[in-house]
Design a protein around this motif. Sequence first.
Motif, PDB file in Angstrom:
ATOM      1  N   SER A 122      -9.062  -0.122  -7.409  1.00 28.92           N
ATOM      2  CA  SER A 122      -7.841  -0.501  -8.172  1.00 28.92           C
ATOM      3  C   SER A 122      -6.823   0.713  -8.210  1.00 28.92           C
ATOM      4  N   GLN A 123      -7.269   1.725  -8.451  1.00 27.30           N
ATOM      5  CA  GLN A 123      -6.357   2.725  -8.633  1.00 27.30           C
ATOM      6  C   GLN A 123      -5.673   3.087  -7.178  1.00 27.30           C
ATOM      7  N   HIS A 126      -3.141   0.396  -6.435  1.00 23.06           N
ATOM      8  CA  HIS A 126      -1.831   0.475  -7.317  1.00 23.06           C
ATOM      9  C   HIS A 126      -1.069   1.721  -6.621  1.00 23.06           C
ATOM     10  N   SER A 127      -1.658   2.858  -6.274  1.00 29.06           N
ATOM     11  CA  SER A 127      -0.901   3.897  -5.620  1.00 29.06           C
ATOM     12  C   SER A 127      -0.151   3.390  -4.490  1.00 29.06           C
ATOM     13  N   GLU A 130       2.622   0.947  -5.064  1.00 28.94           N
ATOM     14  CA  GLU A 130       3.996   1.633  -5.590  1.00 28.94           C
ATOM     15  C   GLU A 130       4.953   2.030  -4.455  1.00 28.94           C
ATOM     16  N   TYR A 134       8.430   0.513  -3.144  1.00 27.05           N
ATOM     17  CA  TYR A 134       9.619   1.415  -2.840  1.00 27.05           C
ATOM     18  C   TYR A 134      10.249   0.952  -1.757  1.00 27.05           C
ATOM     19  N   GLN A 137      11.928  -2.522  -1.686  1.00 27.30           N
ATOM     20  CA  GLN A 137      13.034  -2.589  -2.482  1.00 27.30           C
ATOM     21  C   GLN A 137      14.080  -1.418  -1.990  1.00 27.30           C
ATOM     22  N   LYS A 139      13.871   1.738  -1.891  1.00 28.66           N
ATOM     23  CA  LYS A 139      14.196   2.953  -2.983  1.00 28.66           C
ATOM     24  C   LYS A 139      13.295   4.141  -2.151  1.00 28.66           C
ATOM     25  N   TYR A 142      12.448   8.104  -3.182  1.00 26.66           N
ATOM     26  CA  TYR A 142      11.118   8.359  -3.891  1.00 26.66           C
ATOM     27  C   TYR A 142      10.155   8.645  -2.881  1.00 26.66           C
ATOM     28  N   ARG A 188       6.980  12.620  -5.486  1.00 21.46           N
ATOM     29  CA  ARG A 188       6.505  13.617  -6.603  1.00 21.46           C
ATOM     30  C   ARG A 188       5.269  14.357  -6.092  1.00 21.46           C
ATOM     31  N   ASP A 189       4.240  13.672  -5.021  1.00 22.11           N
ATOM     32  CA  ASP A 189       3.247  14.450  -4.859  1.00 22.11           C
ATOM     33  C   ASP A 189       3.159  15.489  -3.673  1.00 22.11           C
ATOM     34  N   HIS A 233     -10.616  -4.841  -2.386  1.00 18.68           N
ATOM     35  CA  HIS A 233     -10.980  -4.669  -3.760  1.00 18.68           C
ATOM     36  C   HIS A 233     -11.569  -5.998  -4.382  1.00 18.68           C
TER      37      HIS A 233
END
Lengths: 655, 355
Positions: A122-123, A126-127, A130, A134, A137, A139, A142, A188-189, A233
């Motif tokens: 799940s983690q 979600h990563s 995200e 981006y 959309q 973006k 990022y 950010r990573d 999943h």
Amino acid sequence: MINFFTKPMKLMTVVVNKTLSDKVAQGLLKLGVMDFINVKDLDIDIDLSKMQSGNSIEDLKEIDKFLNQIKSIYSQGGILPPKVKSIDIPENFDFRKDECRVFLYDISNQLAEIKERQKISSQKYHSYAEMNNYMVQGKVPYLDIRVGGFTKEESDLKNKIPSSCVFLYLNNENSTPSSPHILVSLKRDGGKINPVLDKLGWIESDDVTSQKESYDQVRTALGTYCDKLKEEHNKIKNETNEIVSKNSGQMDVFFREIQIYKLCMKIKSSFINTKNTSIFSGWVPTDKAKGIETIVMDDSKGQCIIEWTEAKEVRGVPIPVEMDTPGALAPFSRIVNNFNTPEYGSVNPVFLTTIAFMIMFALMFADVGQGFVLLLIGFFMGRSYKKNPMKKEGLISSNLCELLIYLGFASMAGGALFGSYFGFEVFPPLWFNFHGVVMGTANDSTSLINDVYDILGITIKFGFAVIVVGLILNWINLARKKDWVHLLLDKYGISGGTIFIIGYWGANVFVASGYKTFPSSPLFTYGIGIPVFALLLKAPFKAAINKTKFKIDIMDWFVDLLEIFSGYLSNTLSFMRVAGLGIAHVSLMAAFEQMSEMIPNLAGKILILLIGNALVIALEGLSAGIQALRLNYYEFFTKFFTGRGVAYKPVNLDY
Amino acid sequence: MKSALTQYGFLNAKLRARMANLDESHIIDKMLDAPTLIQAIEVLRENPDYKKIATIYDESGDIQLIEKSLVDNEVGMRKELSKYLEDYAKDFSDLLIMKLEINNLKNIIRIWYDNILLGGNVGYRMNYVIKYKILNDIPWEALINAVNWEEIIKALKDTCYFEAVNRHSSEDIRKNGLVYFEMEMDVDYYKKLLDSLKHMSKRDRMVATDVLGVDLNIKNILNIIRYGKYYDIPHEKLYSLLLPGGSLYDSPNFKKSFKNKNVEEFLIKRFSKYDLESIMEATDKSELLRRSLKLEKELAEHRKNVYKKILRGYPFTIGLIMAYCFVYEKFNNSIQVILNGKYYGWDRDRIMEVV
């Protein structure tokens, strides 16, 4: 044969050889008719205080833990535990506690391991989701999208890149490390990813075409990758169901064992023991007495003493109440039980509640078409609940579905009487045209019901009948209890009832005379006067029976009188709501009919009528149901239903 | 302006019923009794208000998502309360929502700090923060994706938090960590909260001042111990970071004790019913932490009693809203602690210590 009163009960007290008490407990559970009492509560001459109880609370707690654990496993697998039947209790029953503990521990561990994998997956999802969002959309700031290659020849390159970074080969899946790659990560990573890439000798490509191509490729690849992760999943999630269903056979066996063991323990917790004997006591319906006696005798191999006590001889413990109501009337049984439990030996109110409730509903919501809709809703939704036991109970619960079927029939009968079919008069009414009377369009000169006042009159008469039936039931109950003082001298006894009946007659005469005179007959004067003064004797009679000081309680008498006059009046007038709801129903239907007439096209007309009918079914159906319930609870039940009874709760497999 | 009865009458009935439901559901006891995490989740499934949370676990197996959902519930609850209120009560209620916004902001900045400045592998935790509008328009995505402190300042430029972040340079954060920043955020928040009391009716102001006073005293005592003793923040700096209000802060002797650098003795004397002496004497940091936790528990119990007192008193005041938020927050926190405790295999007693 239908019993119109609560079931007669007998108290069974047994002394049995202690070594056979387990067997006896199993037999009692199998039959499932004994409502156990604490033997120490019985008014007997033996000192029971030093005797031990059969089971401790700790034992029951421990077994509850097993039960909760197995139930939670069933729930994780999305399946219901099996229903335990008496046939599941074997001849030599034993609960394999240790085996069960190991089995449950093993499954719980497997499930916990799946949950851990599920969490990681799940983690991860979600990563990447995200990043994908981006990308979709736009973006992009990022994100870090890198195109380039590795200068160092490293094996297992994919696993050396941090997991938060998506790794792709540009155009070709079979490329070598030095051929162009795309790496996508969150900006950010970067702090964690850049040093690793430096270590692997990453060189950014200066090929503009590759850079441009990479964007589209990343966009598609990320979407696909997210779908793949989601699929993975879900696969992990399904493993839980697979594990549970794979083990469900053994789980069912253990579940039954735990349930039976728990109930046997529950039964044995009512036993008290001496060194060699076990003693227990409980209520049994009289018609089941023979059966339970045979079971106890057989299971104890005759090593027991059985004593039967009639209910009327028992002191100190309440007699439980069991009503012999046919299963078909279950919706009305629930209505009665929801109010309270009747007293032991009193009239079973379910039959009359069924009749009163259905008549009230029929008068308030009389329409063949709408009633049929209620019936269909009740039938089909009820069936879907039966087909799918895991289905969540909604606003229309399974219990309500059963009631809706009855109410649907009642409404259809009412509709036929008043000639209403979705608000239209398709067939002539069997009684009178309710719709026509309310709207002033009825032109049946032979009918006795010609205006709204006549309708109100019907409901007052109906109310009078309901209250009188309630009073008669109260008199029957009091006579059976031999409570003569209340039977004769209470506000709901014969005195109060006589005032009501004579008063009702007087009021009718008064109305018929154009509100000028009351009946001149001496029956009216004495019919009211004698009971009024008789009520004054209640306190002295009570004092004589209780052997207390003689007294005449004027205040009590006065309050009783006030309550009789105001209470009966308001109770009777309260039934006018039945007419009110019926009139509102007609008015609403008429309003929608007029609205539909304003629409020029047929489709619009039909739509308005459909919406109108749906609204009326939902709103009027609900209020008619609530008002019928209210009238039963507050105008009918209060006359005879003390609610001081204790429900009969035998320990059985439904316990 | 609405009368107290009109303002709080409906909410009083509603919130009391909800609190009774929370009490009667025995969720916490049942969860504590559950031997495994899965069984603790099943307890939640039995309660209609928490069923959704069990479903989240079914779907993800991730208790951090459950924690997020509990915060979502809390935001939803406070927003709902705010809808029922008007005038100053609504403003006050919005400030209670703001607290959750600040918590979310702090949380994001903490993750940012761990991820970017400390280089920890915690970026995934950004998936558990709130990204929707809580009270103000905050560009959460820009914050989440900030790669340096300047980007955080830039993201918060048009928000009410700009001043709080702009007071600190990148260098300050790198050097001092987030302690000062977070404490200042709290100071700003409580200033706003205390300011809002001025507009209240007399009765509401009295109740709110009493409750906030206790809250502020407790927080200040704990901050003095935590930051003064544990982090060794100098006295002058520490005083400027205390929350501005409550009988302790407002006492002239307290201020004097800071000047004279004998605040510890002052606290021991003033709060003699708590064993502050043993905490102040602790030389070992782990011992200090253990004793502080004990004190924290005692003070939390005291705060609980204050809220209980409010619920027993005159029903139509802002105190009810504060009490409900407290009860709800505590309830959700307990659920979080139990779930984490069960996940890590703690026994009942150990979980109880934290609950």
